[in-house]
Design a protein around this motif. Structure first.
Motif, PDB file in Angstrom:
ATOM      1  N   UNK A   1       0.818  -1.218   0.000  1.00  0.00           N
ATOM      2  CA  UNK A   1       0.000   0.000   0.000  1.00  0.00           C
ATOM      3  C   UNK A   1       0.849   1.264   0.000  1.00  0.00           C
ATOM      4  N   UNK A   2       2.183   1.102   0.009  1.00  0.00           N
ATOM      5  CA  UNK A   2       3.052   2.279  -0.088  1.00  0.00           C
ATOM      6  C   UNK A   2       3.455   2.887   1.241  1.00  0.00           C
ATOM      7  N   UNK A   3       3.211   2.169   2.339  1.00  0.00           N
ATOM      8  CA  UNK A   3       3.692   2.671   3.634  1.00  0.00           C
ATOM      9  C   UNK A   3       4.737   1.701   4.186  1.00  0.00           C
ATOM     10  N   UNK A   4       5.855   1.634   3.466  1.00  0.00           N
ATOM     11  CA  UNK A   4       6.947   0.718   3.837  1.00  0.00           C
ATOM     12  C   UNK A   4       7.538   1.035   5.205  1.00  0.00           C
ATOM     13  N   UNK A   5       7.288   2.239   5.709  1.00  0.00           N
ATOM     14  CA  UNK A   5       7.808   2.600   7.040  1.00  0.00           C
ATOM     15  C   UNK A   5       6.953   2.010   8.166  1.00  0.00           C
ATOM     16  N   UNK A   6       5.907   1.260   7.793  1.00  0.00           N
ATOM     17  CA  UNK A   6       5.071   0.576   8.786  1.00  0.00           C
ATOM     18  C   UNK A   6       5.057  -0.921   8.456  1.00  0.00           C
ATOM     19  N   UNK A   7       6.108  -1.373   7.796  1.00  0.00           N
ATOM     20  CA  UNK A   7       6.206  -2.770   7.369  1.00  0.00           C
ATOM     21  C   UNK A   7       6.006  -3.734   8.538  1.00  0.00           C
ATOM     22  N   UNK A   8       5.392  -4.887   8.240  1.00  0.00           N
ATOM     23  CA  UNK A   8       5.243  -5.940   9.259  1.00  0.00           C
ATOM     24  C   UNK A   8       6.610  -6.425   9.746  1.00  0.00           C
ATOM     25  N   UNK A   9       7.639  -6.262   8.907  1.00  0.00           N
ATOM     26  CA  UNK A   9       8.995  -6.677   9.280  1.00  0.00           C
ATOM     27  C   UNK A   9       9.939  -5.476   9.309  1.00  0.00           C
ATOM     28  N   UNK A  10       9.462  -4.423   9.958  1.00  0.00           N
ATOM     29  CA  UNK A  10      10.220  -3.162   9.982  1.00  0.00           C
ATOM     30  C   UNK A  10      11.544  -3.312  10.742  1.00  0.00           C
ATOM     31  N   UNK A  11      12.570  -2.676  10.204  1.00  0.00           N
ATOM     32  CA  UNK A  11      13.863  -2.627  10.894  1.00  0.00           C
ATOM     33  C   UNK A  11      14.494  -1.266  10.656  1.00  0.00           C
ATOM     34  N   UNK A  12      15.557  -0.989  11.367  1.00  0.00           N
ATOM     35  CA  UNK A  12      16.206   0.319  11.231  1.00  0.00           C
ATOM     36  C   UNK A  12      17.715   0.180  11.134  1.00  0.00           C
ATOM     37  N   UNK A  13      18.333   1.087  10.394  1.00  0.00           N
ATOM     38  CA  UNK A  13      19.787   1.171  10.357  1.00  0.00           C
ATOM     39  C   UNK A  13      20.265   1.651  11.727  1.00  0.00           C
ATOM     40  N   UNK A  14      21.236   0.939  12.296  1.00  0.00           N
ATOM     41  CA  UNK A  14      21.627   1.251  13.671  1.00  0.00           C
ATOM     42  C   UNK A  14      23.070   1.752  13.801  1.00  0.00           C
ATOM     43  N   UNK A  15      23.899   1.533  12.785  1.00  0.00           N
ATOM     44  CA  UNK A  15      25.292   1.988  12.914  1.00  0.00           C
ATOM     45  C   UNK A  15      25.756   2.643  11.611  1.00  0.00           C
ATOM     46  N   UNK A  16      24.938   3.555  11.126  1.00  0.00           N
ATOM     47  CA  UNK A  16      25.251   4.260   9.873  1.00  0.00           C
ATOM     48  C   UNK A  16      26.431   5.207  10.005  1.00  0.00           C
ATOM     49  N   UNK A  17      26.816   5.526  11.231  1.00  0.00           N
ATOM     50  CA  UNK A  17      28.004   6.361  11.443  1.00  0.00           C
ATOM     51  C   UNK A  17      29.167   5.491  11.930  1.00  0.00           C
ATOM     52  N   UNK A  18      29.172   4.250  11.465  1.00  0.00           N
ATOM     53  CA  UNK A  18      30.243   3.315  11.799  1.00  0.00           C
ATOM     54  C   UNK A  18      30.789   2.684  10.535  1.00  0.00           C
ATOM     55  N   UNK A  19      31.702   1.732  10.704  1.00  0.00           N
ATOM     56  CA  UNK A  19      32.343   1.142   9.531  1.00  0.00           C
ATOM     57  C   UNK A  19      31.458   0.119   8.813  1.00  0.00           C
ATOM     58  N   UNK A  20      30.576  -0.543   9.572  1.00  0.00           N
ATOM     59  CA  UNK A  20      29.676  -1.535   8.974  1.00  0.00           C
ATOM     60  C   UNK A  20      28.271  -1.345   9.530  1.00  0.00           C
ATOM     61  N   UNK A  21      27.282  -1.732   8.719  1.00  0.00           N
ATOM     62  CA  UNK A  21      25.911  -1.617   9.187  1.00  0.00           C
ATOM     63  C   UNK A  21      25.121  -2.841   8.744  1.00  0.00           C
ATOM     64  N   UNK A  22      24.242  -3.297   9.594  1.00  0.00           N
ATOM     65  CA  UNK A  22      23.395  -4.441   9.271  1.00  0.00           C
ATOM     66  C   UNK A  22      22.088  -3.946   8.663  1.00  0.00           C
ATOM     67  N   UNK A  23      21.683  -4.579   7.562  1.00  0.00           N
ATOM     68  CA  UNK A  23      20.411  -4.256   6.924  1.00  0.00           C
ATOM     69  C   UNK A  23      19.518  -5.478   7.048  1.00  0.00           C
TER      70      UNK A  23
ATOM     71  N   UNK B   1      10.698   5.386   2.800  1.00  0.00           N
ATOM     72  CA  UNK B   1      11.813   5.718   1.897  1.00  0.00           C
ATOM     73  C   UNK B   1      11.847   4.806   0.672  1.00  0.00           C
ATOM     74  N   UNK B   2      11.674   3.495   0.908  1.00  0.00           N
ATOM     75  CA  UNK B   2      11.807   2.526  -0.187  1.00  0.00           C
ATOM     76  C   UNK B   2      10.834   2.796  -1.328  1.00  0.00           C
ATOM     77  N   UNK B   3       9.655   3.335  -0.984  1.00  0.00           N
ATOM     78  CA  UNK B   3       8.653   3.641  -2.004  1.00  0.00           C
ATOM     79  C   UNK B   3       9.176   4.654  -3.022  1.00  0.00           C
TER      80      UNK B   3
END
Ligand SMILES: [Zn+2]
Ligand SMILES: [Zn+2]
Length: 338
Positions: free
Chosen positions: A97-119, A288-290
């Motif tokens: 429906x275009x609201x990917x920020x409310x995904x059933x499997x929502x996750x967030x970038x947690x170390x974007x100001x580091x050397x590696x980040x998990x997606x 964002x993904x939309x």
């Protein structure tokens, strides 16, 4: 790895933390090529949000895939990817429906100001470029991980239409990207509310036709003047304070919609005014993904250059100085290079 962490208000460090690892088969690990500091990172920095002492901070980055989980099909090690700050499967009913920020499997970038980040949900979340992009494109690609997509969402939510007048409240990176979005969507008049000369300049480069430096009631009076007393056809609220929300409803013309993307802090909605003037409110955390495929196309074609919001680039280990620079408004947005 080394990453930016937050220990208490004002206490940002760049230090050794455990490497992120593949926890689910749908995960990917990205080696960060560029990260940045977000206006919303200043909320915990200034003590307005709870802090989990010692946790990594930073939700905006681009990079190269270092490792993928067993179920990741659409990406391979070595792909250059844009990492949306919110991760999604892109297949659940909310994503469809275009609201990917409310995904059933929502996750967030947690170390974007580091050397590696998990997606998490790598297949649903990520968008890749064709090969390694030119260095000059990196800032604009990085802006797509949050601020450009968020500014775009404000314009979509506010119903910006060709020929209309759009007012953008907030001259942080998101507000400036909102100006760029409104101009791209064909608003004839784009009014940026900004008191800072360097930000006014970026707003003009992004397509602002008018600048209003006044705030609050005086700002409202200026907008009324500029719109012959009618009010704005679309208002983009890109701050999240009670004052900015009040201003938004004060300048929105009857029948219009306020698009809000500033994380609300202490906001009380003027429901009576909304009722009397038939003014709606739409928006929220940006899916964002939309918008990513379209925005990527616009960056690659040169139609937009949202990377202009970065006015300070620092080596990543100087992230604490980056926070100070943004907190003291010496910088609009800080890019961090590992
Ligand atoms: Zn952000
Ligand atoms: Zn989903």
């Amino acid at each position: 790895m080394r990453a930016t962490t937050i220990h208490a208000p004002g206490d940002i460090r760049f230090e050794e933390v455990p490497d992120p690892t593949i926890e689910e088969p749908t995960d990917a690990i990205v080696k960060v090529v560029a990260g940045c500091i977000c206006g919303s990172d200043l909320w915990p920095y200034r003590g307005h949000n709870d802090i989990d002492a010692g946790s990594t901070i930073g939700h905006e980055c681009v990079g190269v895939i270092e490792e993928i989980g067993a179920d990741v099909k659409d990406f391979a090690v070595g792909d250059f990817v844009i990492v949306p700050f919110c991760h999604c499967d892109n297949t659940c009913p909310h994503c469809v429906a275009g609201v990917q920020s409310v995904c059933d499997n929502l996750g967030f970038t947690a170390s974007g100001q580091g050397e590696y980040s998990r997606v998490t949900q790598a297949d649903g979340s990520l968008v890749k470029t064709d090969g390694m992009p030119e260095a000059s494109l990196i800032p604009s690609l990085l802006a797509l991980s949050d601020v450009m997509a968020t500014g775009w969402h404000a314009a979509v939510a506010a119903g910006v239409r060709p020929g209309g007048t759009a007012v953008v409240i907030g001259d942080g990176a998101v507000g400036l990207c909102g100006v760029l979005a409104a101009a791209q969507m064909g608003a004839e008049r784009v009014i940026a509310m900004s008191r800072h000369e360097s930000r006014q300049e970026i707003a003009r480069a992004f397509g602002a036709t008018d600048i209003v430096a006044e705030r609050g009631k005086e700002g409202g009076a200026r907008i009324a003047d500029l719109t012959s007393g009618v009010g704005a056809d679309a208002v983009l609220e890109c701050v999240g304070t009670d004052e900015s929300m009040k201003t938004a409803f004060a300048i929105a013309r009857p029948g219009s919609t306020v698009g809000f993307v500033g994380v609300p802090h202490g906001v009380e909605l003027p429901v009576r005014r909304m009722f009397q003037k038939n003014v709606g409110l739409a928006g929220g955390m940006a899916p964002v993904r939309r918008y990513l495929p379209d925005l990527l196309e616009r960056v690659l074609s040169g139609a937009i250059n949202p990377g202009l919001v970065f006015d300070l680039t620092l080596p990543m280990e100087q992230s604490p100085e980056g926070y100070r620079a943004m907190d003291e408004r010496r910088a609009t947005k800080v890019l961090l290079q590992p």
